[in-house]
Write a protein that holds these residues in place. Structure first.
Motif, PDB file in Angstrom:
ATOM      1  N   ALA A 182       0.835  -1.206   0.000  1.00  0.00           N
ATOM      2  CA  ALA A 182       0.000   0.000   0.000  1.00  0.00           C
ATOM      3  C   ALA A 182       0.869   1.257   0.000  1.00  0.00           C
ATOM      4  CB  ALA A 182      -0.921  -0.004   1.215  1.00  0.00           C
TER       5      ALA A 182
ATOM      6  N   VAL B 149       6.371   2.859  -2.882  1.00  0.00           N
ATOM      7  CA  VAL B 149       7.140   1.937  -3.729  1.00  0.00           C
ATOM      8  C   VAL B 149       6.320   0.672  -4.018  1.00  0.00           C
ATOM      9  CG1 VAL B 149       9.177   0.436  -3.765  1.00  0.00           C
ATOM     10  CG2 VAL B 149       9.376   2.780  -2.919  1.00  0.00           C
ATOM     11  N   GLY B 150       5.763   0.095  -2.953  1.00  0.00           N
ATOM     12  CA  GLY B 150       5.073  -1.191  -3.083  1.00  0.00           C
ATOM     13  C   GLY B 150       3.868  -1.129  -4.000  1.00  0.00           C
TER      14      GLY B 150
ATOM     15  N   ASP C  59      -0.205  -5.626   2.947  1.00  0.00           N
ATOM     16  CA  ASP C  59       0.262  -4.508   3.784  1.00  0.00           C
ATOM     17  C   ASP C  59      -0.388  -4.682   5.153  1.00  0.00           C
ATOM     18  OD1 ASP C  59       0.773  -1.664   4.800  1.00  0.00           O
ATOM     19  OD2 ASP C  59       1.603  -1.517   2.792  1.00  0.00           O
TER      20      ASP C  59
ATOM     21  N   LEU D 288      -1.083  -8.248   6.051  1.00  0.00           N
ATOM     22  CA  LEU D 288       0.089  -8.993   6.538  1.00  0.00           C
ATOM     23  C   LEU D 288       1.020  -8.042   7.279  1.00  0.00           C
ATOM     24  CD1 LEU D 288       1.891 -11.532   6.728  1.00  0.00           C
ATOM     25  CD2 LEU D 288       2.977 -10.815   4.592  1.00  0.00           C
ATOM     26  N   ASP D 289       1.198  -8.350   8.568  1.00  0.00           N
ATOM     27  CA  ASP D 289       2.178  -7.625   9.373  1.00  0.00           C
ATOM     28  C   ASP D 289       3.447  -8.483   9.367  1.00  0.00           C
ATOM     29  OD1 ASP D 289       3.775  -6.646  11.406  1.00  0.00           O
ATOM     30  OD2 ASP D 289       2.105  -6.245  12.762  1.00  0.00           O
ATOM     31  N   VAL D 290       4.536  -7.948   8.858  1.00  0.00           N
ATOM     32  CA  VAL D 290       5.742  -8.789   8.706  1.00  0.00           C
ATOM     33  C   VAL D 290       6.371  -9.173  10.042  1.00  0.00           C
ATOM     34  CG1 VAL D 290       6.293  -7.993   6.369  1.00  0.00           C
ATOM     35  CG2 VAL D 290       7.322  -6.831   8.340  1.00  0.00           C
TER      36      VAL D 290
ATOM     37  N   ILE E 253       9.080  -5.131   0.711  1.00  0.00           N
ATOM     38  CA  ILE E 253       9.101  -3.666   0.597  1.00  0.00           C
ATOM     39  C   ILE E 253       8.526  -3.000   1.863  1.00  0.00           C
ATOM     40  CG2 ILE E 253       8.226  -1.741  -0.828  1.00  0.00           C
ATOM     41  CD1 ILE E 253       8.214  -3.833  -3.181  1.00  0.00           C
TER      42      ILE E 253
ATOM     43  N   VAL F  32      10.609  -3.967  14.050  1.00  0.00           N
ATOM     44  CA  VAL F  32       9.760  -4.104  12.859  1.00  0.00           C
ATOM     45  C   VAL F  32      10.604  -4.446  11.631  1.00  0.00           C
ATOM     46  CG1 VAL F  32       8.101  -2.984  11.307  1.00  0.00           C
ATOM     47  CG2 VAL F  32       8.049  -2.478  13.772  1.00  0.00           C
TER      48      VAL F  32
ATOM     49  N   SER G  51      18.467   0.547   0.385  1.00  0.00           N
ATOM     50  CA  SER G  51      18.514   2.003   0.204  1.00  0.00           C
ATOM     51  C   SER G  51      19.927   2.501  -0.051  1.00  0.00           C
ATOM     52  CB  SER G  51      17.973   2.673   1.463  1.00  0.00           C
ATOM     53  OG  SER G  51      18.275   4.057   1.457  1.00  0.00           O
TER      54      SER G  51
ATOM     55  N   ILE H 291      17.392   1.476  -3.500  1.00  0.00           N
ATOM     56  CA  ILE H 291      16.592   2.495  -4.194  1.00  0.00           C
ATOM     57  C   ILE H 291      17.194   3.875  -3.906  1.00  0.00           C
ATOM     58  CG2 ILE H 291      14.294   3.535  -4.324  1.00  0.00           C
ATOM     59  CD1 ILE H 291      13.176   0.798  -3.360  1.00  0.00           C
TER      60      ILE H 291
ATOM     61  N   TYR I 152      12.495   7.794  -4.679  1.00  0.00           N
ATOM     62  CA  TYR I 152      11.240   7.562  -5.397  1.00  0.00           C
ATOM     63  C   TYR I 152      10.127   8.373  -4.725  1.00  0.00           C
ATOM     64  CZ  TYR I 152       7.184   5.590  -7.532  1.00  0.00           C
ATOM     65  OH  TYR I 152       5.998   5.477  -8.218  1.00  0.00           O
TER      66      TYR I 152
HETATM   67  N1  LIG Z   1      10.644   6.016  -1.454  1.00  0.00           N
HETATM   68  C1  LIG Z   1      11.974   6.123  -1.519  1.00  0.00           C
HETATM   69  O1  LIG Z   1      12.510   7.131  -2.021  1.00  0.00           O
HETATM   70  C2  LIG Z   1      12.871   5.018  -1.008  1.00  0.00           C
HETATM   71  C3  LIG Z   1      14.256   5.161  -1.148  1.00  0.00           C
HETATM   72  C4  LIG Z   1      15.091   4.147  -0.684  1.00  0.00           C
HETATM   73  C5  LIG Z   1      14.542   3.006  -0.133  1.00  0.00           C
HETATM   74  N2  LIG Z   1      13.188   2.898   0.012  1.00  0.00           N
HETATM   75  C6  LIG Z   1      12.666   1.685   0.661  1.00  0.00           C
HETATM   76  O2  LIG Z   1      11.503   1.218   0.001  1.00  0.00           O
HETATM   77  C7  LIG Z   1      10.601   0.665   0.957  1.00  0.00           C
HETATM   78  C8  LIG Z   1       9.241   1.315   0.806  1.00  0.00           C
HETATM   79  O3  LIG Z   1       9.358   2.724   0.914  1.00  0.00           O
HETATM   80  P1  LIG Z   1       8.123   3.682   0.640  1.00  0.00           P
HETATM   81  O4  LIG Z   1       8.690   4.999   0.269  1.00  0.00           O
HETATM   82  O5  LIG Z   1       7.156   3.018  -0.265  1.00  0.00           O
HETATM   83  O6  LIG Z   1       7.533   3.800   2.118  1.00  0.00           O
HETATM   84  P2  LIG Z   1       6.003   3.851   2.549  1.00  0.00           P
HETATM   85  O7  LIG Z   1       6.024   4.323   3.974  1.00  0.00           O
HETATM   86  O8  LIG Z   1       5.194   4.628   1.550  1.00  0.00           O
HETATM   87  O9  LIG Z   1       5.541   2.331   2.482  1.00  0.00           O
HETATM   88  C9  LIG Z   1       5.882   1.411   3.461  1.00  0.00           C
HETATM   89  C10 LIG Z   1       4.695   0.463   3.650  1.00  0.00           C
HETATM   90  O10 LIG Z   1       5.075  -0.537   4.602  1.00  0.00           O
HETATM   91  C11 LIG Z   1       3.943  -0.783   5.412  1.00  0.00           C
HETATM   92  N3  LIG Z   1       4.329  -1.361   6.709  1.00  0.00           N
HETATM   93  C12 LIG Z   1       4.705  -0.704   7.849  1.00  0.00           C
HETATM   94  N4  LIG Z   1       4.900  -1.581   8.848  1.00  0.00           N
HETATM   95  C13 LIG Z   1       4.642  -2.812   8.337  1.00  0.00           C
HETATM   96  C14 LIG Z   1       4.633  -4.112   8.891  1.00  0.00           C
HETATM   97  N5  LIG Z   1       4.947  -4.309  10.181  1.00  0.00           N
HETATM   98  N6  LIG Z   1       4.288  -5.140   8.087  1.00  0.00           N
HETATM   99  C15 LIG Z   1       3.969  -4.953   6.788  1.00  0.00           C
HETATM  100  N7  LIG Z   1       3.949  -3.735   6.206  1.00  0.00           N
HETATM  101  C16 LIG Z   1       4.280  -2.682   6.972  1.00  0.00           C
HETATM  102  C17 LIG Z   1       3.277   0.575   5.584  1.00  0.00           C
HETATM  103  O11 LIG Z   1       1.913   0.409   5.962  1.00  0.00           O
HETATM  104  C18 LIG Z   1       3.457   1.184   4.209  1.00  0.00           C
HETATM  105  O12 LIG Z   1       2.347   0.967   3.365  1.00  0.00           O
HETATM  106  C19 LIG Z   1      11.241   0.876   2.329  1.00  0.00           C
HETATM  107  O13 LIG Z   1      11.910  -0.291   2.713  1.00  0.00           O
HETATM  108  C20 LIG Z   1      12.227   1.983   2.096  1.00  0.00           C
HETATM  109  O14 LIG Z   1      13.313   1.924   2.980  1.00  0.00           O
HETATM  110  C21 LIG Z   1      12.342   3.880  -0.417  1.00  0.00           C
END
Ligand SMILES: NC(=O)c1ccc[n+]([C@@H]2O[C@H](COP(=O)([O-])OP(=O)(O)OC[C@H]3O[C@@H](n4cnc5c(N)ncnc54)[C@H](O)[C@@H]3O)[C@@H](O)[C@H]2O)c1
Length: 260
Positions: free
Chosen positions: A11, A14-15, A34, A46-48, A67, A83, A108, A160, A163
């Motif tokens: 959700a 990135v995901g 998510d 799903l809570d990881v 993700i 987490v 990252s 990444i 993004y």
């Molecule tokens: N967006 C960027 O620029 C960027 C850059 C480098 C790395 N990343 C990596 O990409 C991944 C996603 O980043 P994003 O920007 O989409 O962040 P985001 O916060 O938009 O998405 C993270 C998602 O993980 C979910 N989440 C939180 N706790 C959880 C749990 N216990 N179990 C399952 N899901 C859970 C959240 O509900 C959320 O939907 C992360 O690992 C982040 O470190 C992102």
């Protein structure tokens, strides 16, 4: 038969981009998950941090795209460790128990943020994390190395860059490490499809930015990644949209993460 993919954090920015774009290809059987179920987007809960649920959802899966991530990236004891690190452990354990072929982890650029800007960094260079966030990415990459060596699970780590979702990059640093939505989805698909003999790979995930921190050209031959976009083409639009670009360039690649 279509490969079954389990996506965590589907959700999030990135995901969801990856889940939606890969679904559009029709090539995969995708289980998007998510924390909260979202019936409209076909996202299951799903809570990881719940080992049993992770194990159940990993049944019959070919590749896990891990993700999901708790946001507060400097809360080491409250979020990073319980987490993010624990969740990654459950993902790899579930992969081992279910015979999952590959795990692709959203790592990252902050795993190496203490290199100087302008310095060429290869994914094999020593880790130089710039934060607890970056440090946990290093740890989880090494978790993948352990499961690759010990249990034969192919482990990919996509470091990444930046993004921001469907908006142009907002700062001068972001222009150098940005990845577009279509390049992001295509890169993760390349990681799923890459030669099964590749047992472990860390790589930087950016578009073909004119002024990129990283040299990613070799990924074309290695995994078939051919980025289509260049942040420079969006610079004028970004300046209009944001009323100028944030001047966040610093001597170190991790930018503000290195001194907060
Ligand atoms: N967006 C960027 O620029 C960027 C850059 C480098 C790395 N990343 C990596 O990409 C991944 C996603 O980043 P994003 O920007 O989409 O962040 P985001 O916060 O938009 O998405 C993270 C998602 O993980 C979910 N989440 C939180 N706790 C959880 C749990 N216990 N179990 C399952 N899901 C859970 C959240 O509900 C959320 O939907 C992360 O690992 C982040 O470190 C992102």
């Amino acid at each position: 038969m279509k490969k079954k993919l389990l996506i965590t954090g589907a959700a999030g920015k990135v995901g969801w981009s990856i889940a939606r774009k890969l679904r559009e290809t029709g090539r995969y059987d995708i289980v998007a998950t998510d924390l909260e179920e979202d019936a409209e987007r076909d996202i299951a809960s799903l809570d990881v941090t719940n080992a049993e649920d992770v194990r159940r959802l990993a049944e019959g899966v070919d590749t896990i795209l891990h993700i999901g991530w708790a946001e507060d990236d400097e809360d080491f004891l409250g979020k990073v460790l319980p987490v993010n690190v624990t969740g990654a452990y459950h993902i790899y354990e579930a992969a081992r128990e279910n015979g999952v072929r590959r795990v692709v982890f959203a790592s990252s650029n902050h795993a190496t943020g203490f290199y100087r800007a302008g310095e060429n960094v290869e994914p094999e260079d020593p880790y130089r994390p710039d934060s607890f966030y970056g440090l946990s990415k290093c740890y989880i990459e090494l978790l993948g190395r352990l499961y690759a060596d010990k249990h034969g699970i192919s482990s990919f780590n996509v470091r990444i860059g930046n993004y921001p979702g469907n908006r142009p990059p907002a700062s001068r640093r972001a222009l150098k490490i940005w990845i577009s939505e279509r390049d992001l989805a295509s890169l993760f698909a390349c990681c799923v499809e890459a030669d099964p003999k590749i047992d472990f790979l860390s790589l930087y995930g950016t578009s073909a930015n004119s002024d990129n921190y990283y040299d990613i050209a070799y990924l074309k031959d290695l995994i078939g990644y051919e980025p289509q976009d260049d942040a420079a083409e969006l610079q004028a639009e970004a300046e209009r949209l944001y009323g100028g670009l944030k001047d966040d360039e610093q001597p170190l690649q991790g930018g503000g993460f290195t001194n907060r």
